[in-house]
Design a protein around this motif. Structure first.
Motif, PDB file in Angstrom:
ATOM      1  N   ALA A 100       1.170  -1.079   0.019  1.00  0.00           N
ATOM      2  CA  ALA A 100       0.386   0.009   0.166  1.00  0.00           C
ATOM      3  C   ALA A 100       1.080   1.262  -0.174  1.00  0.00           C
ATOM      4  CB  ALA A 100      -0.881   0.215   1.310  1.00  0.00           C
ATOM      5  N   ALA A 101       1.396   1.483   1.145  1.00  0.00           N
ATOM      6  CA  ALA A 101       3.192   2.667   1.015  1.00  0.00           C
ATOM      7  C   ALA A 101       3.267   2.614  -1.204  1.00  0.00           C
ATOM      8  CB  ALA A 101       3.874   2.080   1.522  1.00  0.00           C
ATOM      9  N   ASP A 102       4.015   1.720  -1.244  1.00  0.00           N
ATOM     10  CA  ASP A 102       4.805   1.477  -2.379  1.00  0.00           C
ATOM     11  C   ASP A 102       3.332   2.481  -3.930  1.00  0.00           C
ATOM     12  OD1 ASP A 102       6.831   0.775  -1.889  1.00  0.00           O
ATOM     13  OD2 ASP A 102       6.745  -1.440  -2.669  1.00  0.00           O
ATOM     14  N   ALA A 103       1.994   1.639  -3.510  1.00  0.00           N
ATOM     15  CA  ALA A 103       0.760   2.011  -4.108  1.00  0.00           C
ATOM     16  C   ALA A 103       0.494   3.524  -4.032  1.00  0.00           C
ATOM     17  CB  ALA A 103      -0.390   1.088  -4.468  1.00  0.00           C
ATOM     18  N   GLY A 104       1.087   4.208  -3.567  1.00  0.00           N
ATOM     19  CA  GLY A 104       1.185   5.280  -2.937  1.00  0.00           C
ATOM     20  C   GLY A 104      -0.185   6.248  -1.947  1.00  0.00           C
ATOM     21  N   ALA A 105      -0.319   5.354  -0.694  1.00  0.00           N
ATOM     22  CA  ALA A 105      -1.463   5.377  -0.074  1.00  0.00           C
ATOM     23  C   ALA A 105      -0.708   6.841   1.357  1.00  0.00           C
ATOM     24  CB  ALA A 105      -1.720   4.346   1.448  1.00  0.00           C
ATOM     25  N   ALA A 106      -1.386   7.969   0.938  1.00  0.00           N
ATOM     26  CA  ALA A 106      -1.199   8.632   2.272  1.00  0.00           C
ATOM     27  C   ALA A 106      -1.349   8.768   3.803  1.00  0.00           C
ATOM     28  CB  ALA A 106      -1.998   9.435   1.883  1.00  0.00           C
ATOM     29  N   ARG A 126      10.063   0.935   7.897  1.00  0.00           N
ATOM     30  CA  ARG A 126      11.089   2.191   6.459  1.00  0.00           C
ATOM     31  C   ARG A 126      10.191   1.935   5.130  1.00  0.00           C
ATOM     32  NH1 ARG A 126      14.750  -2.072   8.787  1.00  0.00           N
ATOM     33  NH2 ARG A 126      13.496  -3.953   7.133  1.00  0.00           N
ATOM     34  N   ALA A 127       8.983   2.274   4.860  1.00  0.00           N
ATOM     35  CA  ALA A 127       7.721   1.912   3.588  1.00  0.00           C
ATOM     36  C   ALA A 127       7.774   3.297   3.807  1.00  0.00           C
ATOM     37  CB  ALA A 127       7.255   0.118   3.470  1.00  0.00           C
ATOM     38  N   ALA A 128       7.380   3.268   5.147  1.00  0.00           N
ATOM     39  CA  ALA A 128       6.442   4.725   5.554  1.00  0.00           C
ATOM     40  C   ALA A 128       7.018   5.739   5.457  1.00  0.00           C
ATOM     41  CB  ALA A 128       5.606   4.466   6.459  1.00  0.00           C
ATOM     42  N   LYS A 129       8.490   5.749   5.578  1.00  0.00           N
ATOM     43  CA  LYS A 129       9.365   6.968   5.438  1.00  0.00           C
ATOM     44  C   LYS A 129       9.504   7.101   3.931  1.00  0.00           C
ATOM     45  CE  LYS A 129      11.634   6.170  10.388  1.00  0.00           C
ATOM     46  NZ  LYS A 129      13.075   7.179  10.881  1.00  0.00           N
ATOM     47  N   ALA A 130      10.145   5.969   3.635  1.00  0.00           N
ATOM     48  CA  ALA A 130      10.238   5.955   1.548  1.00  0.00           C
ATOM     49  C   ALA A 130       9.560   6.669   1.067  1.00  0.00           C
ATOM     50  CB  ALA A 130      11.041   4.845   1.424  1.00  0.00           C
ATOM     51  N   GLN A 172       8.108   4.647  18.065  1.00  0.00           N
ATOM     52  CA  GLN A 172       9.226   5.502  18.153  1.00  0.00           C
ATOM     53  C   GLN A 172      10.247   4.720  18.566  1.00  0.00           C
ATOM     54  OE1 GLN A 172       7.509   7.190  21.863  1.00  0.00           O
ATOM     55  NE2 GLN A 172       6.655   9.384  21.148  1.00  0.00           N
ATOM     56  N   ASP A 173      10.366   3.632  18.598  1.00  0.00           N
ATOM     57  CA  ASP A 173      11.739   3.170  19.222  1.00  0.00           C
ATOM     58  C   ASP A 173      12.018   2.386  17.076  1.00  0.00           C
ATOM     59  OD1 ASP A 173      11.259   2.082  21.985  1.00  0.00           O
ATOM     60  OD2 ASP A 173      10.249   0.724  21.420  1.00  0.00           O
ATOM     61  N   HIS A 174      11.414   2.792  16.341  1.00  0.00           N
ATOM     62  CA  HIS A 174      12.096   3.017  15.294  1.00  0.00           C
ATOM     63  C   HIS A 174      12.506   4.579  14.385  1.00  0.00           C
ATOM     64  CE1 HIS A 174      11.757  -1.642  14.779  1.00  0.00           C
ATOM     65  NE2 HIS A 174      11.029  -1.494  15.666  1.00  0.00           N
ATOM     66  N   ASP A 175      12.250   5.113  14.904  1.00  0.00           N
ATOM     67  CA  ASP A 175      12.198   7.041  15.072  1.00  0.00           C
ATOM     68  C   ASP A 175      11.312   7.349  13.784  1.00  0.00           C
ATOM     69  OD1 ASP A 175      13.202   9.114  15.608  1.00  0.00           O
ATOM     70  OD2 ASP A 175      14.470   8.812  13.742  1.00  0.00           O
ATOM     71  N   PHE A 176      10.024   6.827  14.178  1.00  0.00           N
ATOM     72  CA  PHE A 176       8.842   7.165  13.379  1.00  0.00           C
ATOM     73  C   PHE A 176       7.989   8.181  14.237  1.00  0.00           C
ATOM     74  CE2 PHE A 176       4.842   6.982  10.864  1.00  0.00           C
ATOM     75  CZ  PHE A 176       5.638   6.826   9.943  1.00  0.00           C
ATOM     76  N   HIS A 177       7.510   9.362  13.347  1.00  0.00           N
ATOM     77  CA  HIS A 177       6.527  10.211  14.756  1.00  0.00           C
ATOM     78  C   HIS A 177       5.747  10.678  13.769  1.00  0.00           C
ATOM     79  CE1 HIS A 177       9.627   9.604  17.273  1.00  0.00           C
ATOM     80  NE2 HIS A 177      10.948   9.877  16.743  1.00  0.00           N
ATOM     81  N   GLU A 178       5.363  10.106  12.782  1.00  0.00           N
ATOM     82  CA  GLU A 178       4.069  10.679  11.786  1.00  0.00           C
ATOM     83  C   GLU A 178       2.985   9.664  12.248  1.00  0.00           C
ATOM     84  OE1 GLU A 178       4.337  13.646   9.663  1.00  0.00           O
ATOM     85  OE2 GLU A 178       6.438  13.954  11.357  1.00  0.00           O
ATOM     86  N   TYR A 179       2.739  10.057  12.995  1.00  0.00           N
ATOM     87  CA  TYR A 179       1.535   9.011  13.536  1.00  0.00           C
ATOM     88  C   TYR A 179       0.238   9.535  14.077  1.00  0.00           C
ATOM     89  CZ  TYR A 179       3.290   9.049  18.204  1.00  0.00           C
ATOM     90  OH  TYR A 179       4.328   9.421  19.094  1.00  0.00           O
TER      91      TYR A 179
END
Length: 379
Positions: A100-106, A126-130, A172-179
């Motif tokens: 879904a991330a690769d398909a362009g989901a926001a 990683r997929a979300a960040k990319a 957060q353990d994977h340094d992701f905060h856009e949630y």
């Protein structure tokens, strides 16, 4: 009368802002209205058609379910056709999140703890960040983790909050905060208690909803009580009204909740009486016809429809356009709160629709002129 009305002020909870595609959520951004498609995502034609209706109703963001490879395979086409950001709803299958991330989901709607090992969570992050995806953590009282049910004995606000914090930590353990986070329940008290507890514990945007709320009438009432309570307390950055009804109805109800609290404006706000024996025309049927006939109007404005002169003039003074019932099928029309002219029964609805459309055009023209003037000064 003073224009300062402190008793109407809602102080919104301060949250940090994230982006869902091109739409800001949280911070000082407008509270967004969401819904979810109920077509098979693997059928892009039907799904795009439904998304289009929701866009017309005013949806800011829309979610689609991605339970299988066929759905994520169709997602790219859906994303390209949609005018609003797409949230991909993922349960358990972490590979669907990657697709879904690769398909362009926001945005990806997941519960990190439900998709397996830390390595799998890391892959999704990683997929979300990319791909510039946000993530929505969706905690639901009906699917709480077994250890929390054993700890608390039953779903309760504390259990929902703990579940949310556990899922947040995984990101957060994977340094992701856009949630953003939701802690939904079908019980109004449980949902409101959970959101209030979570609002004190985190600074991320909160997605509000009373899940499995019911049909159009019952679900609207439950959602208005639950979501309305939270919004009134300043809690909430985006909402979805969950109804057993077409998704565009969820959007309309969402806007009505926000409009009632003065948090968003869209379309015609109708002020009308419940009708009684004093009415000079059939108020109920008139309002039904007017709401249908004016559903295409997106410009914010107010219209009062009162059956008699008891409360009619007072309400009309507060609205852009008003009509009050009179005798012999002759009714008074108010423009900008001032008596202007009479209208007969036989052409009242068409006449009011024309007045509203003209007022909308006037407002829009004024907005454009103001913007042109502003740009001229800036230049």
């Amino acid at each position: 009368m003073s224009s300062v009305r402190p008793w109407r002020d809602i102080a919104r909870r301060k949250s940090r802002q994230i982006m869902v595609g091109s739409v800001p959520v949280g911070g000082d951004a407008p509270i967004t209205v969401q819904t979810m498609t109920n077509t098979l995502t693997s059928d892009p034609v039907a799904t795009i058609d439904q998304i289009r209706r929701c866009e017309e109703a005013g949806a800011d963001i829309i979610r689609v379910s991605c339970p299988d490879v066929e759905s994520t395979a169709a997602l790219g086409k859906i994303v390209k056709a949609a005018r609003i950001p797409i949230v991909a709803d993922i349960h358990f299958h972490y590979k669907r999140a990657l697709e879904a991330a690769d398909a362009g989901a926001a945005c990806l709607r997941i519960n990190p703890g439900n998709i397996g090992s830390s390595e799998r969570v890391a892959e999704v992050v990683r997929a979300a960040k990319a791909n510039g995806c946000a993530i929505r953590i969706g905690v639901n009282a009906g699917s709480l983790e077994k250890d929390l049910l054993e700890k608390y004995g039953e779903p309760c606000p504390e259990a929902l909050v703990e579940s949310a914090l556990d899922h947040i930590k995984l990101l957060q353990d994977h340094d992701f905060h856009e949630y953003k986070v939701a802690v939904k329940a079908s019980d109004v008290f449980l949902a409101v208690g959970a959101y209030m507890g979570l609002a004190e514990a985190v600074d991320c945007p909160l997605h509000l909803g009373i899940t499995e709320a019911g049909g159009l009438i019952g679900g609207t009432v439950k959602s208005a009580i639950g979501i309305g309570n939270l919004l009134w307390a300043g809690i909430g950055d985006t909402i979805r009204v969950s109804l057993s009804a077409e998704p565009e109805e969820e959007v309309r109800v969402g806007y009505e909740i926000l409009k009632s609290l003065g948090l968003r404006t869209r379309g015609v706000r109708v002020v009308s009486c419940p009708s009684c024996a004093r009415q000079g025309f059939d108020v109920i049927r008139t309002v039904q016809k007017l709401e249908d006939a004016l559903s295409h109007i997106k410009t914010p404005m107010s219209l009062s429809v009162l059956g008699c002169v008891v409360n009619g003039p007072g309400e009309a003074r507060e609205t852009d356009i008003g009509v009050t019932g009179g005798g012999n099928g002759k009714h008074m029309v108010y423009l900008r709160g001032v008596t202007d002219h009479h209208v007969q029964d036989d052409n009242m609805i068409d006449h009011i629709v024309k007045l509203v459309e003209e007022k909308a055009a006037e407002i829009e023209a004024g907005t454009v002129a103001s913007m042109d003037s502003l740009h001229g000064k800036a230049a």
